[in-house]
Scaffold this motif. Structure first.
Motif, PDB file in Angstrom:
ATOM      1  N   HIS A 178      98.922  38.207  50.919  1.00 21.61           N
ATOM      2  CA  HIS A 178      98.260  39.097  50.174  1.00 21.61           C
ATOM      3  C   HIS A 178      97.662  40.107  50.985  1.00 21.61           C
ATOM      4  CE1 HIS A 178      97.705  37.374  46.574  1.00 21.61           C
ATOM      5  NE2 HIS A 178      97.505  36.355  47.075  1.00 21.61           N
ATOM      6  N   VAL A 179      98.502  42.061  50.868  1.00 21.49           N
ATOM      7  CA  VAL A 179      98.056  43.455  51.358  1.00 21.49           C
ATOM      8  C   VAL A 179      97.483  44.276  50.480  1.00 21.49           C
ATOM      9  CG1 VAL A 179     100.595  42.739  52.953  1.00 21.49           C
ATOM     10  CG2 VAL A 179     100.536  44.058  50.676  1.00 21.49           C
ATOM     11  N   VAL A 180      96.212  44.461  51.507  1.00 21.05           N
ATOM     12  CA  VAL A 180      95.429  45.469  51.186  1.00 21.05           C
ATOM     13  C   VAL A 180      95.224  46.515  51.820  1.00 21.05           C
ATOM     14  CG1 VAL A 180      92.811  45.503  49.796  1.00 21.05           C
ATOM     15  CG2 VAL A 180      94.127  43.413  49.682  1.00 21.05           C
ATOM     16  N   GLU A 181      95.834  47.616  51.353  1.00 23.28           N
ATOM     17  CA  GLU A 181      95.717  49.085  51.991  1.00 23.28           C
ATOM     18  C   GLU A 181      94.639  50.026  51.859  1.00 23.28           C
ATOM     19  OE1 GLU A 181      99.336  49.465  49.540  1.00 23.28           O
ATOM     20  OE2 GLU A 181      97.512  48.706  49.198  1.00 23.28           O
ATOM     21  N   PRO A 240      98.032  33.064  58.096  1.00 22.35           N
ATOM     22  CA  PRO A 240      98.281  32.894  59.803  1.00 22.35           C
ATOM     23  C   PRO A 240      99.047  33.069  60.296  1.00 22.35           C
ATOM     24  CG  PRO A 240      98.498  30.962  58.707  1.00 22.35           C
ATOM     25  CD  PRO A 240      98.708  32.137  57.449  1.00 22.35           C
ATOM     26  N   PHE A 241     100.124  33.225  60.124  1.00 26.18           N
ATOM     27  CA  PHE A 241     101.168  33.873  60.891  1.00 26.18           C
ATOM     28  C   PHE A 241     101.521  35.524  60.884  1.00 26.18           C
ATOM     29  CE2 PHE A 241     101.688  29.607  60.896  1.00 26.18           C
ATOM     30  CZ  PHE A 241     101.664  28.814  59.717  1.00 26.18           C
ATOM     31  N   PHE A 242      99.788  36.081  60.808  1.00 26.55           N
ATOM     32  CA  PHE A 242     100.423  37.741  60.920  1.00 26.55           C
ATOM     33  C   PHE A 242     101.369  38.563  61.323  1.00 26.55           C
ATOM     34  CE2 PHE A 242      99.838  42.224  59.339  1.00 26.55           C
ATOM     35  CZ  PHE A 242      99.408  43.022  60.493  1.00 26.55           C
ATOM     36  N   ARG A 243     101.060  37.080  63.221  1.00 26.55           N
ATOM     37  CA  ARG A 243     102.770  38.157  63.939  1.00 26.55           C
ATOM     38  C   ARG A 243     103.621  38.041  64.037  1.00 26.55           C
ATOM     39  NH1 ARG A 243     100.642  37.096  68.976  1.00 26.55           N
ATOM     40  NH2 ARG A 243      98.660  36.650  68.389  1.00 26.55           N
ATOM     41  N   ASP A 261      97.097  44.869  65.015  1.00 26.33           N
ATOM     42  CA  ASP A 261      96.062  44.099  66.217  1.00 26.33           C
ATOM     43  C   ASP A 261      96.752  43.015  64.461  1.00 26.33           C
ATOM     44  OD1 ASP A 261      94.429  43.186  66.392  1.00 26.33           O
ATOM     45  OD2 ASP A 261      92.993  43.955  66.805  1.00 26.33           O
ATOM     46  N   ASN A 262      97.701  41.874  66.044  1.00 22.81           N
ATOM     47  CA  ASN A 262      98.031  40.263  65.640  1.00 22.81           C
ATOM     48  C   ASN A 262      96.225  39.456  64.818  1.00 22.81           C
ATOM     49  OD1 ASN A 262     100.359  40.900  64.530  1.00 22.81           O
ATOM     50  ND2 ASN A 262     100.896  40.501  66.843  1.00 22.81           N
ATOM     51  N   TYR A 289     107.969  37.728  54.857  1.00 21.98           N
ATOM     52  CA  TYR A 289     107.409  36.997  56.608  1.00 21.98           C
ATOM     53  C   TYR A 289     108.297  35.448  55.824  1.00 21.98           C
ATOM     54  CZ  TYR A 289     105.661  32.466  58.539  1.00 21.98           C
ATOM     55  OH  TYR A 289     105.934  31.315  59.400  1.00 21.98           O
ATOM     56  N   ASP A 290     109.453  35.087  56.206  1.00 15.25           N
ATOM     57  CA  ASP A 290     110.112  33.803  55.970  1.00 15.25           C
ATOM     58  C   ASP A 290     110.457  34.352  54.363  1.00 15.25           C
ATOM     59  OD1 ASP A 290     109.513  30.375  55.023  1.00 15.25           O
ATOM     60  OD2 ASP A 290     110.941  31.528  56.166  1.00 15.25           O
ATOM     61  N   ASP A 291     110.735  34.083  53.275  1.00 12.58           N
ATOM     62  CA  ASP A 291     111.370  33.976  51.776  1.00 12.58           C
ATOM     63  C   ASP A 291     110.439  35.260  51.563  1.00 12.58           C
ATOM     64  OD1 ASP A 291     112.379  31.278  51.824  1.00 12.58           O
ATOM     65  OD2 ASP A 291     113.288  32.877  52.457  1.00 12.58           O
TER      66      ASP A 291
END
Length: 113
Positions: free
Chosen positions: A3-6, A27-30, A70-71, A97-99
């Protein structure tokens, strides 16, 4: 699912600056490829800036917009300087990320005197 929030949109005069923020879950934002897109009224959504294996910008924003991340904070930014009326659009954060391919709800940027 990521999920992303601007946030950070608003109205600014030509020549002004805004900084958009995008916070992503997971957990894998980087490892995420992060993008900023925008969509102006009556136009197709276009890629503004890309942060994956490379960093790329649309020609129309090169030298004026800068992306950073910022990871540790799972945060991705779009610094917009010397804004022009043609930058007016809804700006969307996109995380890949991934699929998965996740989009935020968008934040309005209006450049007007």
């Amino acid at each position: 699912q990521v999920h992303v929030v601007e946030s950070g949109g608003g109205q600014v005069q030509p020549g002004g600056s805004l900084r958009l923020s995008c916070v992503a879950s997971g957990p894998f934002f980087r490892a995420y490829t992060m993008n900023w897109y925008r969509q102006a009224p009556g136009k197709q959504r276009e890629l503004v800036a890309h942060n994956g294996r490379t960093i790329d910008y649309a020609d129309s924003v090169k030298g004026r917009f800068t992306i950073s991340r910022d990871n540790f904070k799972n945060t991705f930014w779009l610094q917009m300087n010397n804004l022009k009326p043609e930058d007016t659009a809804v700006y969307y954060c996109n995380a890949q990320y991934d699929d998965t391919d996740s989009w935020g709800q968008g934040t309005q940027v209006t450049v007007s005197s």
